[in-house]
Design an enzyme around this catalytic site. Sequence first.
Site, PDB file in Angstrom:
ATOM      1  N   ASP A 344       0.868  -1.179   0.000  1.00  0.00           N
ATOM      2  CA  ASP A 344       0.000   0.000   0.000  1.00  0.00           C
ATOM      3  C   ASP A 344       0.902   1.226   0.000  1.00  0.00           C
ATOM      4  O   ASP A 344       2.077   1.145   0.380  1.00  0.00           O
ATOM      5  CB  ASP A 344      -0.917   0.008   1.231  1.00  0.00           C
ATOM      6  CG  ASP A 344      -2.193   0.814   0.992  1.00  0.00           C
ATOM      7  OD1 ASP A 344      -3.263   0.207   0.831  1.00  0.00           O
ATOM      8  OD2 ASP A 344      -2.113   2.061   0.959  1.00  0.00           O
ATOM      9  N   GLU A 403     -11.875   1.701  -6.945  1.00  0.00           N
ATOM     10  CA  GLU A 403     -12.626   1.337  -8.163  1.00  0.00           C
ATOM     11  C   GLU A 403     -12.740   2.550  -9.093  1.00  0.00           C
ATOM     12  O   GLU A 403     -13.800   3.161  -9.241  1.00  0.00           O
ATOM     13  CB  GLU A 403     -14.015   0.798  -7.746  1.00  0.00           C
ATOM     14  CG  GLU A 403     -14.819   0.164  -8.854  1.00  0.00           C
ATOM     15  CD  GLU A 403     -14.371  -1.236  -9.283  1.00  0.00           C
ATOM     16  OE1 GLU A 403     -15.073  -1.844 -10.080  1.00  0.00           O
ATOM     17  OE2 GLU A 403     -13.297  -1.718  -8.854  1.00  0.00           O
ATOM     18  N   LYS A 408      -6.620   2.641 -11.456  1.00  0.00           N
ATOM     19  CA  LYS A 408      -6.266   1.232 -11.668  1.00  0.00           C
ATOM     20  C   LYS A 408      -5.266   1.082 -12.819  1.00  0.00           C
ATOM     21  O   LYS A 408      -4.285   0.347 -12.707  1.00  0.00           O
ATOM     22  CB  LYS A 408      -7.521   0.392 -11.938  1.00  0.00           C
ATOM     23  CG  LYS A 408      -8.319   0.051 -10.676  1.00  0.00           C
ATOM     24  CD  LYS A 408      -9.426  -0.942 -10.979  1.00  0.00           C
ATOM     25  CE  LYS A 408     -10.283  -1.251  -9.763  1.00  0.00           C
ATOM     26  NZ  LYS A 408      -9.612  -2.068  -8.741  1.00  0.00           N
ATOM     27  N   HIS A 451     -12.252 -11.240  -9.428  1.00  0.00           N
ATOM     28  CA  HIS A 451     -13.211 -10.490  -8.612  1.00  0.00           C
ATOM     29  C   HIS A 451     -13.626 -11.285  -7.378  1.00  0.00           C
ATOM     30  O   HIS A 451     -14.351 -12.264  -7.467  1.00  0.00           O
ATOM     31  CB  HIS A 451     -14.441 -10.137  -9.464  1.00  0.00           C
ATOM     32  CG  HIS A 451     -15.497  -9.402  -8.708  1.00  0.00           C
ATOM     33  ND1 HIS A 451     -16.835  -9.509  -8.998  1.00  0.00           N
ATOM     34  CD2 HIS A 451     -15.414  -8.543  -7.658  1.00  0.00           C
ATOM     35  CE1 HIS A 451     -17.523  -8.754  -8.162  1.00  0.00           C
ATOM     36  NE2 HIS A 451     -16.686  -8.167  -7.339  1.00  0.00           N
ATOM     37  N   ASN A 501     -22.618  -9.005 -10.838  1.00  0.00           N
ATOM     38  CA  ASN A 501     -23.139  -7.641 -10.727  1.00  0.00           C
ATOM     39  C   ASN A 501     -24.051  -7.279 -11.893  1.00  0.00           C
ATOM     40  O   ASN A 501     -24.995  -6.509 -11.735  1.00  0.00           O
ATOM     41  CB  ASN A 501     -21.997  -6.633 -10.597  1.00  0.00           C
ATOM     42  CG  ASN A 501     -21.468  -6.586  -9.177  1.00  0.00           C
ATOM     43  OD1 ASN A 501     -22.225  -6.745  -8.230  1.00  0.00           O
ATOM     44  ND2 ASN A 501     -20.170  -6.393  -9.011  1.00  0.00           N
ATOM     45  N   TYR A 660     -23.261 -18.643  -4.887  1.00  0.00           N
ATOM     46  CA  TYR A 660     -22.016 -18.365  -4.172  1.00  0.00           C
ATOM     47  C   TYR A 660     -21.698 -16.873  -4.074  1.00  0.00           C
ATOM     48  O   TYR A 660     -20.997 -16.443  -3.167  1.00  0.00           O
ATOM     49  CB  TYR A 660     -20.843 -19.066  -4.868  1.00  0.00           C
ATOM     50  CG  TYR A 660     -20.784 -20.566  -4.672  1.00  0.00           C
ATOM     51  CD1 TYR A 660     -21.392 -21.180  -3.585  1.00  0.00           C
ATOM     52  CD2 TYR A 660     -20.096 -21.375  -5.574  1.00  0.00           C
ATOM     53  CE1 TYR A 660     -21.325 -22.550  -3.406  1.00  0.00           C
ATOM     54  CE2 TYR A 660     -20.018 -22.756  -5.399  1.00  0.00           C
ATOM     55  CZ  TYR A 660     -20.637 -23.331  -4.310  1.00  0.00           C
ATOM     56  OH  TYR A 660     -20.556 -24.692  -4.124  1.00  0.00           O
TER      57      TYR A 660
END
Length: 715
Positions: A344, A403, A408, A451, A501, A660
């Site tokens: 990080d 996000e 990214k 993901h 999603n 799941y």
Amino acid sequence: MIYQGKAITVKPLEGGIVELNFDLKGESVNKFNRLTLSELRAAVDAIKADASVKGVIVTSGKDVFIVGADITEFVDNFQLPDEELMAGNLEANKIFSDFEDLDVPTVAAINGIALGGGLEMCLAADFRVMSATAKVGLPEVKLGIYPGFGGTVRLPRLIGCDNAVEWIASGKENKAEDALKVGAVDAVVAPEQLQAAALDLAKRAVAGELDHKARRQPKLEKLKLNAIEQMMAFETAKGFVAGQAGPNYPAPVEAIKSIQKAANFGRDKALEVEAAGFVKLAKTSVAQSLIGLFLNDQELKKKAKKYDEVAKDVKLAAVLGAGIMGGGIAYQSALKGTPILMKDIREEGIQMGLNEAAKLLGKRVEKGRLTPAKMAEALNGIRPTMSYGDFGNVDIVVEAVVENPKVKQAVLAEVEGAVKEDAIIASNTSTISISLLAQALKRPENFCGMHFFNPVHMMPLVEVIRGEKTGETAIATTVAYAKKMGKSPIVVNDCPGFLVNRVLFPYFGGFAKLLSFGVDFVRIDKVMEKFGWPMGPAYLSDVVGIDTGHHGRDVMAEGFPDRMAVEGKTAVDVMYEANRLGQKNGKGFYAYETDKRGKPKKVTDPQAYEVLKPIVVEQREVTDEDIVNFMMIPLCLETVRCLEDGIVETAAEADMGLIYGIGFPPFRGGALRYIDSIGVAEFVALADKYAELGALYHPTAKLREMAKNGQKFFG
């Protein structure tokens, strides 16, 4: 040799004792299929006919004893008329009873696992000796049925009602020491001593030191409980188990009812009671759905296994972006034995990630599921860093930063320069196109999506996303790494929202429609929870985060404007503008207080209704059935589109992804099985009744074709 088949052999050992050995040719495990059952019939008859046999030990030639019935074969039987199914069940049971009634003592030697019919075979023996590393159980309730080869009859008569109810109603696997404690087995020995111990028990019984007939007798008689004891034992158990299982899973309570009904009968009549209850459960939609899930899961595992041939070994992993998500990924990787670098740019982020991993490991230690030494080992496997210094040795990197496509892309390009040329890079994005992110990379063939779902340690699904330029090695390695982490990976093709999603947002679209018609969100939550969801859509929105939902909705609307774009403001817009972000800031659809355990507890908040007033376009009367249809039709139709568009390869993967990934009610089997249960033609007609609500409710041309041709997604 007394008997030789493809699944069973019976051969003499010494002193008149024979070994009945299960070793199903061409399979890695033993299971009761039609072949094994017919050979067991023949083997028992051969033993009965041979006057030289003085005792029998039952063994396995595999690493496990018997894993149970071959559900792929027996599921076809469930379509038979009730009388035929019951007759077939009683015929199979006669084999076990005839084995139990042999004139000579019998000993089962249990290695590996003995589940379902495997344990029921052992219960029919006079004595049971078990390897210290073995496990036994009756997991049938997980398939919506209960034991059908005498388990509900013999187990209570061996270990008592309370213990038997716990074993059968929970479906759990039991360790050797626990089985010994309750009397399910007579001895526990080291694995290498199992055969000798079983033989010794048989010899002692043959010599008359042990009375096998006395051991057998209780299994042939009624239960040793008077009427008052029966009432207290069974009524209490039914109440408790019904509370645990809930109304949508009838099998555990039906098992108790069967034990109760058979309590005053001897074995043969009791087995008839068991068979009648078994047939009743086998015919339920719950059993069909749960068995379907089991078969889907097997298919998923087979598909994932195929990638092993191409996958590279992951010896060292890395996660970019610590925090809760990064910490969860690091925890899961280290716990399952793959050391991981956690990078990080902020010291606080690293601390948060380490705290998350330590908290999760600590909970496992508290519950006795992990030793302190293993916890220390896992924590040592997480190596925090603020630089790319050690990234040259990494085999796979999981990017888990904010996000945002630009952020990214910058981070992905940066890490690509720090890793070796064949390292795999995966993005833990939930909505951003993998092909878009790949544009920032020099080696897009080594890049894919990975993901994870939140919370990482609890959610089994990982979507592995194939971009336009993703290579097979990248997919295979990521699938193998996900499996190594204890996850269930599903490979999907790139599109906004991927599979889960993309399907979830139309469900939220149905929720938005209901709110715009003035339907109370608390009522909607109650109806959908009753339908079987773990939480209703309002509560789910709060848990996910209103801001996350708001952003995701915009991404999906851009990707599928024809059906996901909205005119004017919706509930998620006004909540977002009012800074009601859900659990994260204590107010969303609900307000949140902290309970005694420090966890957020939802309470209704009148202010939420005020915030929602401007988006109500009309007050419409809707039934509970309407609420379910408003919510479920868009979700099911989008799942159909994902299958038709090739986002997901099979109906099985689509359904398992929803179970799941978002907690689709398992007893309903998944979105496509849910359509099958209604009937494709009936579902299309139902959707057409809601057509005026917009494109989310319009069936595809292909689905209409399926309806016309009487086709189904499964079978």
